[in-house]
Scaffold this motif. Structure first.
Motif, PDB file in Angstrom:
ATOM      1  N   LYS A   1       0.836  -1.204   0.000  1.00  0.00           N
ATOM      2  CA  LYS A   1       0.000   0.000   0.000  1.00  0.00           C
ATOM      3  C   LYS A   1       0.872   1.256   0.000  1.00  0.00           C
ATOM      4  O   LYS A   1       2.069   1.187   0.266  1.00  0.00           O
ATOM      5  N   ASP A   2       0.249   2.384  -0.273  1.00  0.00           N
ATOM      6  CA  ASP A   2       0.953   3.662  -0.373  1.00  0.00           C
ATOM      7  C   ASP A   2       1.047   4.334   0.995  1.00  0.00           C
ATOM      8  O   ASP A   2       0.032   4.802   1.527  1.00  0.00           O
ATOM      9  N   PRO A   3       2.238   4.431   1.583  1.00  0.00           N
ATOM     10  CA  PRO A   3       2.362   5.067   2.893  1.00  0.00           C
ATOM     11  C   PRO A   3       2.075   6.570   2.863  1.00  0.00           C
ATOM     12  O   PRO A   3       1.608   7.132   3.845  1.00  0.00           O
ATOM     13  N   TYR A   4       2.321   7.209   1.729  1.00  0.00           N
ATOM     14  CA  TYR A   4       2.022   8.641   1.606  1.00  0.00           C
ATOM     15  C   TYR A   4       0.514   8.879   1.742  1.00  0.00           C
ATOM     16  O   TYR A   4       0.095   9.825   2.409  1.00  0.00           O
ATOM     17  N   ALA A   5      -0.287   8.023   1.117  1.00  0.00           N
ATOM     18  CA  ALA A   5      -1.743   8.152   1.200  1.00  0.00           C
ATOM     19  C   ALA A   5      -2.226   7.908   2.624  1.00  0.00           C
ATOM     20  O   ALA A   5      -3.114   8.617   3.117  1.00  0.00           O
ATOM     21  N   LEU A   6      -1.645   6.929   3.296  1.00  0.00           N
ATOM     22  CA  LEU A   6      -2.024   6.638   4.675  1.00  0.00           C
ATOM     23  C   LEU A   6      -1.750   7.836   5.581  1.00  0.00           C
ATOM     24  O   LEU A   6      -2.606   8.236   6.369  1.00  0.00           O
ATOM     25  N   VAL A   7      -0.568   8.428   5.444  1.00  0.00           N
ATOM     26  CA  VAL A   7      -0.199   9.570   6.284  1.00  0.00           C
ATOM     27  C   VAL A   7      -1.092  10.772   5.963  1.00  0.00           C
ATOM     28  O   VAL A   7      -1.531  11.478   6.874  1.00  0.00           O
ATOM     29  N   ALA A   8      -1.393  10.989   4.694  1.00  0.00           N
ATOM     30  CA  ALA A   8      -2.286  12.093   4.317  1.00  0.00           C
ATOM     31  C   ALA A   8      -3.656  11.908   4.950  1.00  0.00           C
ATOM     32  O   ALA A   8      -4.246  12.855   5.488  1.00  0.00           O
ATOM     33  N   GLU A   9      -4.154  10.690   4.904  1.00  0.00           N
ATOM     34  CA  GLU A   9      -5.463  10.400   5.497  1.00  0.00           C
ATOM     35  C   GLU A   9      -5.440  10.618   7.013  1.00  0.00           C
ATOM     36  O   GLU A   9      -6.358  11.213   7.578  1.00  0.00           O
ATOM     37  N   LEU A  10      -4.402  10.138   7.669  1.00  0.00           N
ATOM     38  CA  LEU A  10      -4.281  10.312   9.128  1.00  0.00           C
ATOM     39  C   LEU A  10      -4.290  11.783   9.522  1.00  0.00           C
ATOM     40  O   LEU A  10      -5.001  12.184  10.444  1.00  0.00           O
ATOM     41  N   THR A  11      -3.501  12.573   8.841  1.00  0.00           N
ATOM     42  CA  THR A  11      -3.368  13.985   9.224  1.00  0.00           C
ATOM     43  C   THR A  11      -4.587  14.818   8.825  1.00  0.00           C
ATOM     44  O   THR A  11      -4.888  15.801   9.488  1.00  0.00           O
ATOM     45  N   GLU A  12      -5.273  14.417   7.758  1.00  0.00           N
ATOM     46  CA  GLU A  12      -6.484  15.140   7.368  1.00  0.00           C
ATOM     47  C   GLU A  12      -7.621  14.865   8.338  1.00  0.00           C
ATOM     48  O   GLU A  12      -8.399  15.762   8.658  1.00  0.00           O
ATOM     49  N   LYS A  13      -7.736  13.623   8.795  1.00  0.00           N
ATOM     50  CA  LYS A  13      -8.820  13.259   9.713  1.00  0.00           C
ATOM     51  C   LYS A  13      -8.637  13.881  11.093  1.00  0.00           C
ATOM     52  O   LYS A  13      -9.616  14.134  11.785  1.00  0.00           O
ATOM     53  N   ASN A  14      -7.393  14.060  11.516  1.00  0.00           N
ATOM     54  CA  ASN A  14      -7.144  14.590  12.852  1.00  0.00           C
ATOM     55  C   ASN A  14      -5.973  15.566  12.814  1.00  0.00           C
ATOM     56  O   ASN A  14      -4.814  15.169  12.980  1.00  0.00           O
ATOM     57  N   PRO A  15      -6.255  16.852  12.634  1.00  0.00           N
ATOM     58  CA  PRO A  15      -5.172  17.839  12.572  1.00  0.00           C
ATOM     59  C   PRO A  15      -4.479  18.065  13.920  1.00  0.00           C
ATOM     60  O   PRO A  15      -3.437  18.711  13.963  1.00  0.00           O
ATOM     61  N   ASP A  16      -5.028  17.520  14.997  1.00  0.00           N
ATOM     62  CA  ASP A  16      -4.413  17.679  16.319  1.00  0.00           C
ATOM     63  C   ASP A  16      -3.533  16.489  16.705  1.00  0.00           C
ATOM     64  O   ASP A  16      -3.213  16.306  17.882  1.00  0.00           O
ATOM     65  N   LEU A  17      -3.124  15.685  15.720  1.00  0.00           N
ATOM     66  CA  LEU A  17      -2.278  14.533  16.007  1.00  0.00           C
ATOM     67  C   LEU A  17      -0.919  14.949  16.554  1.00  0.00           C
ATOM     68  O   LEU A  17      -0.377  15.998  16.179  1.00  0.00           O
ATOM     69  N   ILE A  18      -0.378  14.102  17.408  1.00  0.00           N
ATOM     70  CA  ILE A  18       1.015  14.186  17.809  1.00  0.00           C
ATOM     71  C   ILE A  18       1.650  12.902  17.298  1.00  0.00           C
ATOM     72  O   ILE A  18       1.235  11.802  17.665  1.00  0.00           O
ATOM     73  N   ILE A  19       2.636  13.046  16.419  1.00  0.00           N
ATOM     74  CA  ILE A  19       3.233  11.899  15.736  1.00  0.00           C
ATOM     75  C   ILE A  19       4.684  11.742  16.185  1.00  0.00           C
ATOM     76  O   ILE A  19       5.441  12.714  16.191  1.00  0.00           O
TER      77      ILE A  19
END
Length: 123
Positions: free
Chosen positions: A49-67
Motif C-alpha cells: 500500500k501507499d504510505p504517503y496516502a495513509l499519512v495524508a489520510e491520518l493527518t487530514e482526519k485529525n489535525p491535532d495529532l502528535i506523531i
C-alpha cells in the motif's frame, strides 16, 4: 499537528504523552498520539500500500495529532533493498510532515528541543 523525531528509545513516546495531556487540558480534546510512525510505514509498504496516502489520510482526519517517528538516516545504509526504500520513504514523509506541522521537536536522552514553531498556525 505536532511531529516528534529522534533516535530509538530516546523518550519520544513519553514526551508525546505529556504533550498530549497538555494539549487536551488546553482544549484540544481530539489530540491523539500516533507513536512509531516509521513502523506503520514499513507495515504499509510490506502490504503493498501507499504510505504517503495513509499519512495524508491520518493527518487530514485529525489535525491535532502528535506523531512520533524515529530518525533513520543517521546510521549505516542497509544492504536490503526493502530496508533502503523504507528508510528513504520514512525520511521523505518525515520531511513532509515537518513542513506541515505547527511544531516539531527532536528528543535526545529524554530531553526535547523545539526545532520548529509555526506561530501563524498555532494561533
Amino acid at each position: 499537528m505536532i511531529l516528534i523525531t529522534g533516535g530509538a528509545w530516546q523518550g519520544k513516546k513519553t514526551f508525546a504523552d505529556a504533550l498530549a495531556r497538555q494539549e487536551i487540558e488546553a482544549g484540544k480534546s481530539e489530540t491523539q498520539v500516533v507513536a512509531d510512525l516509521h513502523e506503520t510505514i514499513a507495515e504499509t509498504m510490506r502490504e503493498g500500500k501507499d504510505p504517503y496516502a495513509l499519512v495524508a489520510e491520518l493527518t487530514e482526519k485529525n489535525p491535532d495529532l502528535i506523531i512520533t517517528v524515529n530518525e533513520l538516516g543517521c546510521g549505516i545504509v542497509p544492504v536490503d533493498a526493502f530496508d533502503r526504500e523504507w528508510r528513504e520513504t520514512t525520511g521523505r514523509i518525515s520531511c513532509l510532515l515537518a513542513g506541515k506541522a505547527e511544531r516539531v521537536y527532536r528528543v535526545n536522552c529524554g530531553i526535547a528541543m523545539e526545532i520548529k514553531e509555526d506561530l501563524v498556525r498555532s494561533r
